[in-house]
Each structure stands twice: as structure tokens, then as C-alpha cells.
Scaffold this active site. Structure first.
Site, PDB file in Angstrom:
ATOM      1  CD  GLU A 252      -2.973  -1.121   2.278  1.00  0.00           C
ATOM      2  OE1 GLU A 252      -4.094  -1.549   1.996  1.00  0.00           O
ATOM      3  OE2 GLU A 252      -2.675  -0.682   3.394  1.00  0.00           O
ATOM      4  CG  ASP A 325      -7.577  -5.545   4.988  1.00  0.00           C
ATOM      5  OD1 ASP A 325      -7.123  -5.827   6.105  1.00  0.00           O
ATOM      6  OD2 ASP A 325      -7.652  -4.391   4.542  1.00  0.00           O
ATOM      7  CD  GLU A 353      -9.743  -1.300   8.092  1.00  0.00           C
ATOM      8  OE1 GLU A 353      -8.826  -1.908   8.677  1.00  0.00           O
ATOM      9  OE2 GLU A 353      -9.623  -0.830   6.949  1.00  0.00           O
TER      10      GLU A 353
HETATM   11  O1  GCW Z   1      -6.945  -2.982   6.626  1.00  0.00           O
HETATM   12  C1  GCW Z   1      -6.123  -2.130   5.893  1.00  0.00           C
HETATM   13  C2  GCW Z   1      -6.437  -0.781   6.420  1.00  0.00           C
HETATM   14  C3  GCW Z   1      -5.265   0.170   6.458  1.00  0.00           C
HETATM   15  C4  GCW Z   1      -4.096  -0.553   7.118  1.00  0.00           C
HETATM   16  C5  GCW Z   1      -3.748  -1.763   6.292  1.00  0.00           C
HETATM   17  C6  GCW Z   1      -2.640  -2.583   6.912  1.00  0.00           C
HETATM   18  C7  GCW Z   1      -2.427   0.359   8.550  1.00  0.00           C
HETATM   19  O2  GCW Z   1      -7.486  -0.245   5.670  1.00  0.00           O
HETATM   20  O3  GCW Z   1      -5.658   1.295   7.192  1.00  0.00           O
HETATM   21  O4  GCW Z   1      -2.983   0.284   7.284  1.00  0.00           O
HETATM   22  O5  GCW Z   1      -4.855  -2.610   6.184  1.00  0.00           O
HETATM   23  O6  GCW Z   1      -2.956  -3.535   7.615  1.00  0.00           O
HETATM   24  O7  GCW Z   1      -1.481  -2.292   6.704  1.00  0.00           O
END
Ligand code: GCW
Length: 674
Positions: A252, A325, A353
Site C-alpha cells: 500500500e 483483509d 475496521e
Molecule cells: O486494513 C487495511 C487498512 C489500512 C491498514 C492496512 C494494513 C495500517 O485499511 O488502514 O494500514 O490494512 O494492515 O497495513
């Protein structure tokens, strides 16, 4: 009339008790042992005037941090083992469990909270206020308030066995390694230490270039290697028992070794070598995926399995529970059990989240238990994720588990009184990965809500009444809550169909041009007139091929694939006949409806529980349940009306009609992106 003490939830599961006198005998002395003695004196609920001996004795059956409990005392190899024994003893007294010859050893040696806290005080994916560690104004001033918060935090963690804290976000600012921030980290470490908690930091892989003034951050460059060695030396001169680094690399947009044509192993090993002399570790995250049309669910496995065996023994690969995720339901990550020559640790998300933030009541223990108990079959039947990561199957130098914290400056720490149960459950499962969610919920409710005031005790039948009218129904609500969330958000294997903004509420439609496809819901649900779901079978992306048999074949065939993962692995026609006899479309509708009905039931359960809860917490939870209920309806309406455009089938007539219009829901959602 019952007597209920007002509570703002700040005391968590550690509410003050009317302690009985106890005589504690302890020959050794240390800050940790003083805490142990004090806890006993402030919380003793056993025989009045009893004598309890705390003894530090070498005992092979007791692992580091473990302990033995008996009526007469607590025995451990270390001071912190004694303290954990004290908390277990008090917990047993308060939850009316027996204290006869208990031997307790932790499943994982390192039980760590990851704080996604930014240095400016904000918390990524945090729903409980600002950071307890960092702040924007007067950033380096350590106040008495700061210290007392950190102390309460340390105590709460120690009481459930958590022994590590990563203080800053994995999307790490390079500034964390500057002198000012290290000084603040030291102040935090000093408060956490007596409670057995080690401090770790997330680091930015480009730090040598960004803050060190070097032309590169290439892990094989000698100046870069030297820079990290010097930095690590400096950290240990400030925090002598520093735990090590957590790294999010090449994920990311974060920098990493691949920027220089190097592998994850090259990057992790370089840091591991710098930490090795001090017995520090590197937790290297496997949450990686490139922007491509390929199946995102396959990428971590594809990148990491080929380099299994290339990592130093003080590197642990930190793997999220599922391959995508932290969704309401995913299959376990195929990396568990597949990396046989590298230490692997699970990463769970305690902060909600994708599970309704601190608004929805969702007890995540059930989700984690499901993951830990999943059989990978990697080394025969019974190779569960738990056993593949806790050293039972593979000889790992370190065993560890991480949870992304849900903690902030809110008075009740977690935003929702019931979100505290997730912090609690993470600690309890990290200590014992075989625990059942039912037991964890039972303990937590008793500790958090039972009011053992003398007034109430006078009513002999109070405990029985409380058990029947509060404990049992509230526990049932907690145990049903995760499946309810799956039902009204993403049933039958749906995933990643939330609103892109904030990841709260539904957003199956969201797919603006120029946004990377693997960030958009349609990439995951693949709905069209022919059907719905992601084809990950052998004729599709073949993600099933990353699982060990018999799972690969089981997942590959829709008739043997569990219903809960059906649309994760299959694209199926709307009229596909389900095991229930219903069509897929009808089954989807009934699941969404069921989720809504479940939350309505939670509201009734809670309203009925009113006589047993103090007013403040009762009202706070009641209000949250109302919001959860209306959000569940929104999810149901949004997903059914959106998918109906493709299925062109009626919503079964025994289900309540939608009360929101699709075009309005979409317009509302999209407004936030302008
Ligand atoms: O779940 C996603 C989130 C990001 C997060 C990323 C990760 C810290 O939307 O906010 O970043 O994963 O786990 O690195």
C-alpha cells in the site's frame, strides 16, 4: 431495589472490589512483585485472613511466564509469572472457578498489541478517540496524566497476559526514530516494564534515506546496514529491553526492499542482524499486494512461500487471519502451515475496521476462534492454525501473536463498552489459543458487570437471578453477534463490499474509474446477470490451489464448499440450488434478513437487562444498538436492491420490504467522495 454503582466503563474488567484481608508471604523483592502483592491485597475474595505464599522456583513444567496455582500459593520461574498467577487467581475467585492445582503456560511467548497510532495523535482505523501515546501539541511533554493512563493500560494488559506493545502505526513515520520520539518511547517503556510489557516500534524502511541523509535505503548497501546498526545501538542505550521492529514493507505504497530489487528476506534479515546482538526481533508483515488484476487473495502466499527458509531465526512473518483483509468472514490465510521453515505469527484486528467500528456490538472472539481452530491439514489432520503457529508442529525460535488495538483516549478506552470484551478476548486467546469464546464471554461479563455490593449480597438469590436474567442472555447476544454481522453485512462468502469511505456501511456499487480495481467492491463480488461471486476454483484464479488437500478439493466444489465461504470461492448462478433447497438468491435475501432480526433481538435482550446495569452503561449500549440496527437495515436494503438489479428476482415476500431507495443510498454514499 438493587444497588448499582455508576460506571463510565473506565475500570474495564478490573472493577474495584471490597477485598477481604489476606496475608501475602514473598521472600523476593521487585517492582513486579510489589504489584503482585498489592493486587492481592486490593482484590482478595478468598478466605478471609488466608496466607498465600509467592515463590520463585525453577520448575521444568512451568515455561517462562507460566505459573502454578494452589490454595496455598503461586509458584513461577519469574516475577512476571507470579504476577500472571495473581491475576488468574483473582479472576478465578471473582468468576467462581476452582483454584485447585492449576498449571498454566502461555500458548505464545510474545502476545503483542499493535497500535496504529500516528505521531500526531490520530489513530488509523481507531474509533475510541486519540492516541494514548502520542499527541500533536506539547508532543514531548510527559505529564502525570499520561503516566497514569499508561499505567492503567499496562495493568489491563498484564491482567490478561499481553506482554508487548508496538507503540506506533505500521504506516510508520520515519520520525519515530528521532531523539525526541525515542525519549517519549522510553518514558512509555519505563511505565510498562514492571507489568512485563516490552516496547516495540514500527519502522519505515526508507528511514536511512529520509532521515539519515543517505542516498539509498537498499538493504544490501553497507552504509545502510551501518546506519541501522548504529540506530539500533542508540535505541538499546535508551530502552535496554527494547523488543524490536514491526515492518510494513512494499505494501500500500510503503517503501521496502523490492524498491531496490531485493526480496522481503533481504530486507528483514538486514534489520534482524542489527537487532540480533540485543535479542531483538523483526515482525515482518505479509500483508502485501500489488495493484493488478490478479487475485489479491493469492498474493501474499505467492510472494512469501518461495522464500520460506531464507529468513533469520529472529524474524517472524506476521500474517493476517485471512488472505484479503480482516473481513467479517474469510477462510484462514493459506500461509499458515505452508511456511514450514520460518516463524509465522497470526495478526488479528481488535479494532472493528470492517465490523461496524465502535458502533456495532460484535464479539470478535468467535472470529478468532474460528481461525485458530481451522485445520490447515499441512501436517495431517489436526494441523490447526493455532498449532501451526504456537510451536506445537514447527520448531520456531519465537512464537507470537498480534492484535491491532481498539484503544484510545475515550473514557471507556474502546468507544463501545462491549468492544472492551475484544481487547480482553485477544489477551485470553493469546495466552491460551484453545479457549472457547463461550468461556471468555462468561468471564468478561462477570468481571465487567457483576455487582457484588454488600446490599446485593443480602439478597441471597441475587446471584442466581443475575445469572438467569443477565449473564445468560447477554452472553448469548455476544456469541451470536459475529454471525449476525456476517449475515447483515457479507453473508455466504461475500467480502469487501463495504463503503470505501471509512469502511462503515454498505457500498457494493463503488467503482469509480481510475481507482485500482482491487480496491473496489465489484472486483470482489463479480455480480452480473449470470450470477455472483469470485471464481477462485481451478477454472478461475485457482486460489483453492494454495490450500492443502483435502481443503483444495473441498473448496473447489460448490457442493462441498462450506456455505459461509461459497461466494468467496465460486461464481454461481442466481438460481443455483443451495443445500437448504432454496435458490442462491433467496438464500442471500434470507441471510440479510436474518442478520437484521438478530440485531433486533439484541435490542430486546439489552432492554430486558436494564435492571442489572448501571444507567450510564445501559444507555450508552442501548443507543449504540439502535444505530447498529438501523445500519443493519441499510446493509440489507443496499445489498438486496443492488444485487437485485442483476438477479432480476423478487425479494421473498415473507421478508420485510426495503425502507431505503437504492438511488438515494448510492447518492448519499458517493457524496462523501466529492
Ligand atoms: O486494513 C487495511 C487498512 C489500512 C491498514 C492496512 C494494513 C495500517 O485499511 O488502514 O494500514 O490494512 O494492515 O497495513
Amino acid at each position: 431495589m438493587l444497588f448499582l454503582k455508576a460506571s463510565d466503563g473506565h475500570e474495564l474488567w478490573l472493577r474495584k472490589k471490597n477485598a477481604l484481608p489476606v496475608n501475602v508471604v514473598c521472600a523476593a523483592k521487585s517492582a513486579t512483585l510489589s504489584i503482585a502483592i498489592q493486587e492481592l491485597q486490593q482484590g482478595w475474595q478468598g478466605k478471609s485472613g488466608a496466607t498465600l505464599v509467592l515463590s520463585i522456583k525453577k520448575d521444568k513444567a512451568v515455561k517462562a511466564d507460566g505459573f502454578r496455582l494452589s490454595q496455598d500459593g503461586i509458584q513461577a520461574n519469574t516475577d512476571i509469572g507470579i504476577l500472571y498467577g495473581v491475576y488468574e487467581l483473582l479472576r478465578r475467585q471473582q468468576t467462581t472457578q476452582p483454584v485447585e492445582n492449576v498449571l498454566s503456560n502461555p500458548s505464545y511467548e510474545l502476545r503483542i498489541l499493535n497500535h496504529w497510532d500516528n505521531l500526531n495523535g490520530s489513530v488509523e482505523r481507531g474509533y475510541a478517540g486519540q492516541s494514548i501515546f502520542w499527541r500533536k501539541d506539547n508532543a514531548f511533554l510527559v505529564t502525570a496524566n499520561d503516566k497514569s493512563r499508561w499505567l492503567e493500560y499496562a495493568r489491563a494488559n498484564a491482567s490478561v497476559g499481553i506482554n508487548g506493545s508496538v507503540l506506533n502505526n505500521v504506516n510508520a513515520s520515519p520520525l519515530i526514530l528521532s531523539a525526541d520520539y525515542l525519549a517519549r518511547a522510553k518514558a512509555i517503556a519505563d511505565v510498562l516494564r514492571p507489568y512485563g510489557i516490552k516496547t516495540y516500534l514500527s519502522v519505515n524502511f526508507s528511514s536511512p534515506k529520509i532521515t539519515g541523509g543517505l542516498p539509498t535505503s537498499d538493504p544490501l548497501d553497507t552504509a545502510v546496514i551501518r546506519w541501522w546498526k548504529t540506530k539500533v545501538k542508540e535505541i538499546y542505550s535508551i530502552i535496554p529491553d527494547f523488543g524490536g521492529f514491526l515492518v510494513k514493507a512494499n505494501s500500500e505504497g510503503q517503501p521496502g526492499p523490492q524498491d531496490f530489487g531485493r526480496t522481503h528476506a533481504d530486507g528483514a534479515n538486514m534489520l534482524a542482524d542489527a537487532l540480533k546482538p540485543y535479542r531483538g526481533i523483526v515482525m515482518w508483515r505479509a500483508f502485501v499486494y500489488a495493484a493488478s488484476d490478479k487475485d489479491r487473495a493469492k498474493q501474499a502466499y505467492t510472494e512469501f512461500v518461495p522464500i520460506d527458509g531464507q529468513f533469520r531465526d529472529n524474524v517472524i512473518i506476521q500474517v493476517k487471519n485471512g488472505p484479503v483483509d480482516f473481513q467479517p468472514r474469510e477462510p484462514f490465510s493459506p500461509l499458515f502451515g505452508a511456511m514450514k521453515k520460518t516463524s509465522v505469527m497470526p495478526e488479528f484486528q481488535v479494532t472493528q475496521e470492517y465490523l461496524g467500528h465502535s458502533i456495532h456490538l460484535v464479539f470478535l472472539s468467535s472470529l478468532w476462534e474460528e481461525c485458530l481452530q481451522s485445520d490447515t491439514y499441512q501436517e495431517g489432520t489436526g494441523s490447526t492454525v493455532a498449532r501451526c503457529t504456537d510451536g506445537s508442529i514447527y520448531p520456531q525460535k519465537y512464537t507470537a501473536i498480534a492484535g491491532v488495538a481498539n484503544i484510545g483516549l475515550d473514557t471507556n478506552w474502546c468507544g463501545h463498552d462491549f468492544a472492551q470484551a475484544n481487547w480482553y478476548a485477544f489477551g485470553r486467546l493469546a495466552w491460551n489459543n484453545q479457549l472457547k469464546s463461550e468461556k471468555i464471554a462468561d468471564e468478561w461479563i462477570r468481571l465487567t458487570f457483576f455487582e457484588s455490593s454488600s446490599q446485593n449480597n443480602k439478597q441471597a438469590s441475587y446471584a442466581a437471578e443475575w445469572n438467569e436474567n443477565f449473564l445468560q442472555p447477554v452472553k448469548q447476544m455476544m456469541l451470536d453477534s459475529r454471525e449476525a454481522a456476517v449475515n447483515y453485512m457479507m453473508p455466504l462468502g461475500f467480502h469487501h463490499i463495504m463503503s470505501a469511505e471509512g469502511h462503515y456501511g454498505p457500498g457494493p456499487w463503488w467503482a469509480p474509474p481510475r481507482v485500482r480495481p482491487d480496491w473496489t467492491p465489484p472486483y470482489y463480488h463479480q455480480a452480473d446477470s449470470a450470477g455472483v461471486g469470485f471464481n477462485r476454483t481451478r477454472t478461475g484464479s485457482n486460489a483453492v490451489g494454495q490450500y492443502h488437500e483435502p481443503l483444495a478439493s473441498q473448496y473447489n466444489d460448490p457442493t462441498t464448499c462450506p456455505d459461509g465461504l461459497l461466494l468467496w470461492f465460486h461464481h454461481l448462478p442466481w438460481d443455483y440450488k443451495m443445500k437448504s433447497g432454496r435458490s442462491l438468491w433467496d438464500e442471500i435475501c434470507y441471510h440479510y434478513d436474518k442478520g437484521v432480526q438478530q440485531v433486533r433481538q439484541f435490542q430486546k435482550t439489552w432492554d430486558k437487562a436494564q435492571p442489572y446495569v448501571d444507567e450510564e452503561r445501559f444507555i450508552a449500549v442501548q443507543r449504540k444498538l439502535r444505530s447498529q440496527s438501523s445500519n443493519a437495515v441499510l446493509w440489507k436494503d443496499a445489498c438486496l436492491l443492488y444485487f437485485q438489479q442483476f438477479s432480476r428476482l423478487p425479494i421473498p415476500y415473507d421478508i420485510e420490504r426495503p425502507v431505503n431507495n437504492l438511488d438515494e443510498m448510492i447518492a448519499n454514499d458517493m457524496k462523501r467522495f466529492r
